[in-house]
Design a protein around this motif. Structure first.
Motif, PDB file in Angstrom:
ATOM      1  N   TYR A 109      -5.304   5.009  16.291  1.00  0.00           N
ATOM      2  CA  TYR A 109      -5.601   5.988  15.242  1.00  0.00           C
ATOM      3  C   TYR A 109      -7.030   5.735  14.800  1.00  0.00           C
ATOM      4  CZ  TYR A 109      -5.371   8.590  10.873  1.00  0.00           C
ATOM      5  OH  TYR A 109      -5.607   9.488   9.852  1.00  0.00           O
ATOM      6  N   ASP A 110      -7.910   6.714  15.031  1.00  0.00           N
ATOM      7  CA  ASP A 110      -9.335   6.507  14.746  1.00  0.00           C
ATOM      8  C   ASP A 110      -9.744   7.187  13.435  1.00  0.00           C
ATOM      9  OD1 ASP A 110      -9.173   9.128  15.564  1.00  0.00           O
ATOM     10  OD2 ASP A 110     -10.725   8.974  17.110  1.00  0.00           O
ATOM     11  N   GLY A 111      -9.052   6.809  12.368  1.00  0.00           N
ATOM     12  CA  GLY A 111      -9.330   7.397  11.062  1.00  0.00           C
ATOM     13  C   GLY A 111      -9.160   6.367   9.967  1.00  0.00           C
ATOM     14  N   ARG A 112      -9.167   6.836   8.729  1.00  0.00           N
ATOM     15  CA  ARG A 112      -9.049   5.944   7.585  1.00  0.00           C
ATOM     16  C   ARG A 112      -7.581   5.630   7.301  1.00  0.00           C
ATOM     17  NH1 ARG A 112     -13.937   5.336   4.798  1.00  0.00           N
ATOM     18  NH2 ARG A 112     -12.752   3.675   3.787  1.00  0.00           N
ATOM     19  N   ILE A 113      -7.353   4.428   6.782  1.00  0.00           N
ATOM     20  CA  ILE A 113      -6.000   3.971   6.496  1.00  0.00           C
ATOM     21  C   ILE A 113      -5.317   4.894   5.491  1.00  0.00           C
ATOM     22  CG2 ILE A 113      -4.625   2.074   5.555  1.00  0.00           C
ATOM     23  CD1 ILE A 113      -6.916   0.181   6.558  1.00  0.00           C
ATOM     24  N   GLU A 140      -2.663  -2.659  -1.647  1.00  0.00           N
ATOM     25  CA  GLU A 140      -2.662  -1.235  -1.983  1.00  0.00           C
ATOM     26  C   GLU A 140      -2.626  -0.362  -0.732  1.00  0.00           C
ATOM     27  OE1 GLU A 140      -5.590   2.177  -3.902  1.00  0.00           O
ATOM     28  OE2 GLU A 140      -5.920   0.071  -4.452  1.00  0.00           O
ATOM     29  N   LEU A 141      -3.432  -0.712   0.267  1.00  0.00           N
ATOM     30  CA  LEU A 141      -3.520   0.110   1.476  1.00  0.00           C
ATOM     31  C   LEU A 141      -2.248   0.056   2.319  1.00  0.00           C
ATOM     32  CD1 LEU A 141      -7.163  -0.802   2.517  1.00  0.00           C
ATOM     33  CD2 LEU A 141      -6.378   1.442   1.724  1.00  0.00           C
ATOM     34  N   SER A 142      -1.600  -1.098   2.350  1.00  0.00           N
ATOM     35  CA  SER A 142      -0.427  -1.256   3.222  1.00  0.00           C
ATOM     36  C   SER A 142       0.857  -0.731   2.597  1.00  0.00           C
ATOM     37  CB  SER A 142      -0.242  -2.727   3.605  1.00  0.00           C
ATOM     38  OG  SER A 142       0.008  -3.516   2.462  1.00  0.00           O
ATOM     39  N   SER A 143       0.967  -0.755   1.284  1.00  0.00           N
ATOM     40  CA  SER A 143       2.225  -0.384   0.629  1.00  0.00           C
ATOM     41  C   SER A 143       2.750   0.986   1.053  1.00  0.00           C
ATOM     42  CB  SER A 143       2.076  -0.458  -0.885  1.00  0.00           C
ATOM     43  OG  SER A 143       3.261  -0.037  -1.524  1.00  0.00           O
ATOM     44  N   PRO A 144       1.939   2.061   1.030  1.00  0.00           N
ATOM     45  CA  PRO A 144       2.490   3.368   1.421  1.00  0.00           C
ATOM     46  C   PRO A 144       2.832   3.483   2.898  1.00  0.00           C
ATOM     47  CG  PRO A 144       0.137   3.547   0.999  1.00  0.00           C
ATOM     48  CD  PRO A 144       0.545   2.177   0.552  1.00  0.00           C
ATOM     49  N   LEU A 145       2.287   2.606   3.726  1.00  0.00           N
ATOM     50  CA  LEU A 145       2.598   2.634   5.154  1.00  0.00           C
ATOM     51  C   LEU A 145       3.945   1.987   5.467  1.00  0.00           C
ATOM     52  CD1 LEU A 145      -0.867   1.542   6.589  1.00  0.00           C
ATOM     53  CD2 LEU A 145       0.182   3.788   6.907  1.00  0.00           C
ATOM     54  N   LEU A 146       4.342   1.033   4.628  1.00  0.00           N
ATOM     55  CA  LEU A 146       5.517   0.218   4.926  1.00  0.00           C
ATOM     56  C   LEU A 146       6.807   0.846   4.416  1.00  0.00           C
ATOM     57  CD1 LEU A 146       4.060  -3.278   3.995  1.00  0.00           C
ATOM     58  CD2 LEU A 146       4.801  -2.576   6.290  1.00  0.00           C
ATOM     59  N   ARG A 147       7.878   0.647   5.185  1.00  0.00           N
ATOM     60  CA  ARG A 147       9.195   1.008   4.683  1.00  0.00           C
ATOM     61  C   ARG A 147       9.715  -0.129   3.809  1.00  0.00           C
ATOM     62  NH1 ARG A 147      13.685  -1.153   7.348  1.00  0.00           N
ATOM     63  NH2 ARG A 147      13.385  -2.082   9.408  1.00  0.00           N
ATOM     64  N   ARG A 205       4.464   1.882  -8.435  1.00  0.00           N
ATOM     65  CA  ARG A 205       4.556   2.505  -9.754  1.00  0.00           C
ATOM     66  C   ARG A 205       3.346   3.392 -10.050  1.00  0.00           C
ATOM     67  NH1 ARG A 205       4.355  -0.850 -13.741  1.00  0.00           N
ATOM     68  NH2 ARG A 205       4.117  -2.865 -12.718  1.00  0.00           N
ATOM     69  N   LEU A 206       2.646   3.773  -8.996  1.00  0.00           N
ATOM     70  CA  LEU A 206       1.573   4.754  -9.094  1.00  0.00           C
ATOM     71  C   LEU A 206       1.521   5.506  -7.774  1.00  0.00           C
ATOM     72  CD1 LEU A 206      -1.943   3.100  -8.629  1.00  0.00           C
ATOM     73  CD2 LEU A 206       0.203   2.077  -7.879  1.00  0.00           C
ATOM     74  N   LYS A 207       0.851   6.632  -7.766  1.00  0.00           N
ATOM     75  CA  LYS A 207       0.793   7.447  -6.559  1.00  0.00           C
ATOM     76  C   LYS A 207      -0.174   6.826  -5.557  1.00  0.00           C
ATOM     77  CE  LYS A 207       0.095  12.159  -4.887  1.00  0.00           C
ATOM     78  NZ  LYS A 207      -0.269  13.551  -5.257  1.00  0.00           N
ATOM     79  N   LEU A 208       0.343   6.527  -4.364  1.00  0.00           N
ATOM     80  CA  LEU A 208      -0.469   5.985  -3.281  1.00  0.00           C
ATOM     81  C   LEU A 208      -0.282   6.845  -2.041  1.00  0.00           C
ATOM     82  CD1 LEU A 208       0.200   2.125  -3.602  1.00  0.00           C
ATOM     83  CD2 LEU A 208      -1.810   3.387  -4.391  1.00  0.00           C
ATOM     84  N   PRO A 209      -1.315   6.970  -1.193  1.00  0.00           N
ATOM     85  CA  PRO A 209      -2.626   6.324  -1.324  1.00  0.00           C
ATOM     86  C   PRO A 209      -3.524   7.030  -2.328  1.00  0.00           C
ATOM     87  CG  PRO A 209      -2.609   7.751   0.596  1.00  0.00           C
ATOM     88  CD  PRO A 209      -1.206   7.774   0.054  1.00  0.00           C
ATOM     89  N   ARG A 210      -4.456   6.265  -2.889  1.00  0.00           N
ATOM     90  CA  ARG A 210      -5.519   6.886  -3.669  1.00  0.00           C
ATOM     91  C   ARG A 210      -6.556   7.477  -2.707  1.00  0.00           C
ATOM     92  NH1 ARG A 210      -8.113   3.034  -7.854  1.00  0.00           N
ATOM     93  NH2 ARG A 210      -7.773   1.360  -6.305  1.00  0.00           N
ATOM     94  N   ALA A 215      -9.613   1.808  -2.821  1.00  0.00           N
ATOM     95  CA  ALA A 215      -9.000   0.472  -2.801  1.00  0.00           C
ATOM     96  C   ALA A 215     -10.049  -0.629  -2.756  1.00  0.00           C
ATOM     97  CB  ALA A 215      -8.043   0.343  -1.611  1.00  0.00           C
ATOM     98  N   GLN A 216     -11.168  -0.372  -2.056  1.00  0.00           N
ATOM     99  CA  GLN A 216     -12.229  -1.363  -1.981  1.00  0.00           C
ATOM    100  C   GLN A 216     -13.241  -1.205  -3.113  1.00  0.00           C
ATOM    101  OE1 GLN A 216     -11.283   0.392   0.802  1.00  0.00           O
ATOM    102  NE2 GLN A 216     -10.797  -1.107   2.388  1.00  0.00           N
TER     103      GLN A 216
END
Length: 224
Positions: A109-113, A140-147, A205-210, A215-216
Motif C-alpha cells: 500500500y503506497d499511501g498514508r497510514i 494512535e495510527l495503529s488503533s483504527p487498523l486493529l481489530r 474514545r475519540l474519532k480515529l484516524p485524525r 499524529a506526528q
C-alpha cells in the motif's frame, strides 16, 4: 513454510534488495553481512510476539525496503500488507516480491497510514512498526487498523522513560494497553532492541484516524 525454506527465501529477497540498492536507494545498509544482522536478524527479533497475536492479516507500517514485513510474512505465513508512502520504494518491493513468487501472500500500500485506516478499518490482527515514530503516534495510527485484541508490535532501538510515559498517558484514550516488553541484544553483542507489544482492548474514545500528519505534528495528550 518450514524455517529452513523461509530463511532461504528471506535471503533471496535480501539479495534482491541489495542488488536494486546499487541503483536505487532502498536501504542505507550496503554490506550483506551488516544487512543479514540489521535487516533479517533484527526483523525476526519480534517474531515470537507476532506469532502470539491472534490469527489474521498483518500490516508492516513504514515498511521501506520491506523490513521487517517480508521476513515476518515468510516465517509466520500471514497474509501481509507492506505500508509506505514512498511510491517508488513500494513499486520496486512489489516487483521483487512478485518475481520471487510471493505476490499472493504479500501486497503493498503506497499511501498514508491514516488513509489506509479509512479503507481497512479494524481488518488487521497484528501490525509492526520499526524505527517509524514515537510510541504516542504509533498507538494512535495503529488503533483504527486493529481489530479487538489485535496487537501492535513496536521495534525500538532506544526507548526513554519519557516516551513510555507519553504513550501510557494516552493508551486508554485510543483503546490500547501495553501487554509486554522484551529487551534483546543482537548477535554482535552491542546492538540493543526493545520489543513493546500493545493490545487493542477497547474502541477509541475519540474519532480515529485524525487528519493525515496530525499524529506526528500534534500528538494526543490525556483529556482532563
Amino acid at each position: 513454510m518450514a524455517p529452513e525454506k523461509a530463511r532461504e527465501e528471506v535471503e533471496r529477497y535480501l539479495d534482491g534488495i541489495l542488488e536494486i540498492n546499487k541503483t536505487t536507494n532502498l536501504t542505507r545498509i550496503t554490506s550483506r553481512d551488516d544487512a543479514l544482522m540489521l535487516h533479517i536478524e533484527d526483523s525476526l527479533v519480534g517474531l515470537p510476539e507476532i506469532e502470539d497475536a491472534p490469527e489474521g492479516d498483518y500490516a508492516d507500517l513504514g515498511s521501506g525496503g520491506g523490513f521487517p514485513g517480508v521476513p515476518i510474512a515468510l516465517y509466520s505465513g500471514r497474509n501481509t500488507l507492506l505500508v509506505d508512502s514512498v511510491k517508488k520504494k513500494m513499486r520496486l518491493v512489489k516487483e521483487l516480491v512478485d518475481e520471487l513468487g510471493h505476490g499472493d501472500q504479500i501486497s503493498v500500500y503506497d499511501g498514508r497510514i491514516e488513509d489506509l485506516a479509512l479503507q481497512k478499518k479494524g481488518q488487521f490482527s497484528v501490525v509492526t512498526a520499526r524505527a517509524l515514530s514515537r510510541l504516542v503516534s504509533l498507538l494512535e495510527l495503529s488503533s483504527p487498523l486493529l481489530r479487538r485484541h489485535g496487537r501492535l508490535v513496536c521495534y525500538k532501538a532506544d526507548i526513554s522513560p519519557e516516551e513510555l510515559e507519553e504513550a501510557d498517558a494516552i493508551a486508554d484514550l485510543v483503546g490500547m494497553k501495553l501487554v509486554s516488553r522484551r529487551d534483546v541484544l543482537l548477535s554482535d553483542g552491542e546492538t540493543k532492541r526493545t520489543i513493546l507489544v500493545y493490545e487493542k482492548v477497547s474502541s477509541p474514545r475519540l474519532k480515529l484516524p485524525r487528519r493525515v500528519g496530525m499524529a506526528q505534528k500534534n500528538p494526543l495528550r490525556p483529556r482532563s
